[in-house]
Design a protein around this motif. Structure first.
Motif, PDB file in Angstrom:
ATOM      1  N   LEU A  33       0.826  -1.201   0.000  1.00  0.00           N
ATOM      2  CA  LEU A  33       0.000   0.000   0.000  1.00  0.00           C
ATOM      3  C   LEU A  33       0.866   1.260   0.000  1.00  0.00           C
ATOM      4  CD1 LEU A  33      -2.778  -1.115   2.498  1.00  0.00           C
ATOM      5  CD2 LEU A  33      -3.137  -0.503   0.105  1.00  0.00           C
TER       6      LEU A  33
ATOM      7  N   ASN B  22       3.770   1.633  -1.235  1.00  0.00           N
ATOM      8  CA  ASN B  22       4.517   1.767  -2.480  1.00  0.00           C
ATOM      9  C   ASN B  22       3.642   2.015  -3.689  1.00  0.00           C
ATOM     10  OD1 ASN B  22       6.986   1.397  -1.152  1.00  0.00           O
ATOM     11  ND2 ASN B  22       6.900  -0.841  -1.392  1.00  0.00           N
ATOM     12  N   GLU B  23       2.331   2.165  -3.478  1.00  0.00           N
ATOM     13  CA  GLU B  23       1.450   2.438  -4.627  1.00  0.00           C
ATOM     14  C   GLU B  23       1.821   3.759  -5.325  1.00  0.00           C
ATOM     15  OE1 GLU B  23      -2.611   2.398  -3.351  1.00  0.00           O
ATOM     16  OE2 GLU B  23      -2.790   0.230  -3.448  1.00  0.00           O
TER      17      GLU B  23
END
Length: 292
Positions: free
Chosen positions: A289, A291-292
């Motif tokens: 999440l 690294n989105e």
């Protein structure tokens, strides 16, 4: 502020209402009592989430009392911090035609809480051994096959109805419903003051009905019927609690405290653990999440 004990209000032996006080001194001012209520109801709200997640118990809260005893405001103030998805309030009034075409417990049975949820009955199935006992002619409207006249609404009739209520509560308790029954014990003098306020305060006028005064004249009969009903139906699995109701903040705090102190005794009510695979990969999900 004075600490309270559940046993001080639970009916564990036959009572006489005239000997039970309608006031209780918590040894604190109104503001302190309201602050303590706020603290307890926040804890109740948090524990409600645990009960919802646990999903194995249903909680039924029955509130009875004479007119003006404070049932509506009790519900509003005690359950203010609940998640609305987990609680439903049912206010039972005069039965509808549909309800009269079923047995008297039907409308209460279909309103019972699902596991993980709370239901609050504002007036309850006990109306069927209270109002109808004071006004036995109402029973004729139920169109029962074994009641041909008012003479059939006798002691044997009420004995049978109390047995049915006890059996109903025993059945749902055995299937995971935790039952609380609160009688808001109001003095006749305090009811008089509250009725006068309804008449004198324009914003409260809508609550008043001339029928309130007619029912008030039957005060002693209602007290007699309440006392008998409580004595016949207070059991370990469905106890009655007599709550001094002349002071509303005190009554609200006592009810909230009894609910919380009782429910936390259920040590098996805990939030479910995550699946081992999901729990072992929480860091991975967090990173995905982030690294989105």
């Amino acid at each position: 502020m004075k600490d309270i004990k559940i046993e001080d209000f639970k009916v564990i032996e036959n009572i006489q209402l005239q000997n039970i006080p309608t006031t209780f001194d918590l040894g604190a001012d109104k503001k302190t009592i309201e602050n303590e209520l706020e603290d307890v109801r926040e804890k109740l709200g948090d524990f409600q989430n645990t009960i919802y997640a646990h999903g194995k118990y249903a909680i039924l809260i029955c509130i009875q009392g004479m007119d003006t005893a404070g049932k509506d405001s009790m519900i509003r103030e005690v359950f203010k911090d609940f998640n609305t998805r987990g609680i439903v309030v049912h206010s039972f009034k005069v039965p509808t035609e549909l309800e009269r075409n079923h047995d008297y417990l039907w409308r209460h049975y279909i309103a019972l809480p699902a596991r993980g949820k709370f239901s609050v009955f504002n007036r309850t199935h006990y109306e069927n051994v209270l109002v109808t006992r004071v006004h036995p002619g109402y029973i004729l409207g139920e169109n029962l096959p074994d009641v041909k006249s008012i003479d059939d609404v006798n002691d044997a009739f009420w004995d049978k109805r109390f047995k049915q209520i006890n059996d109903f509560e025993n059945h749902i308790a055995q299937n995971g419903t935790v039952i609380f029954k609160f009688f808001l014990h109001l003095s006749k003098e305090e009811q008089k003051h509250r009725l006068l306020r309804r008449l004198e305060k324009p914003s409260k006028n809508w609550k008043f009905s001339p029928g309130d005064l007619k029912e008030r004249k039957l005060w002693d009969k209602y007290q007699e019927c309440y006392e008998d009903a409580i004595n016949r139906t207070s059991n370990s699995h469905a106890p009655w609690f007599t709550i001094p109701a002349d002071d509303k903040p005190t009554a609200r705090y006592i009810v909230a405290k009894i609910l919380y102190d009782t429910l936390i005794q259920y040590k098996d009510i805990v939030e479910p653990e995550l699946d081992a695979d999901i729990k072992g990969n929480l860091d991975m999900y967090i990173k995905a999440l982030e690294n989105e």
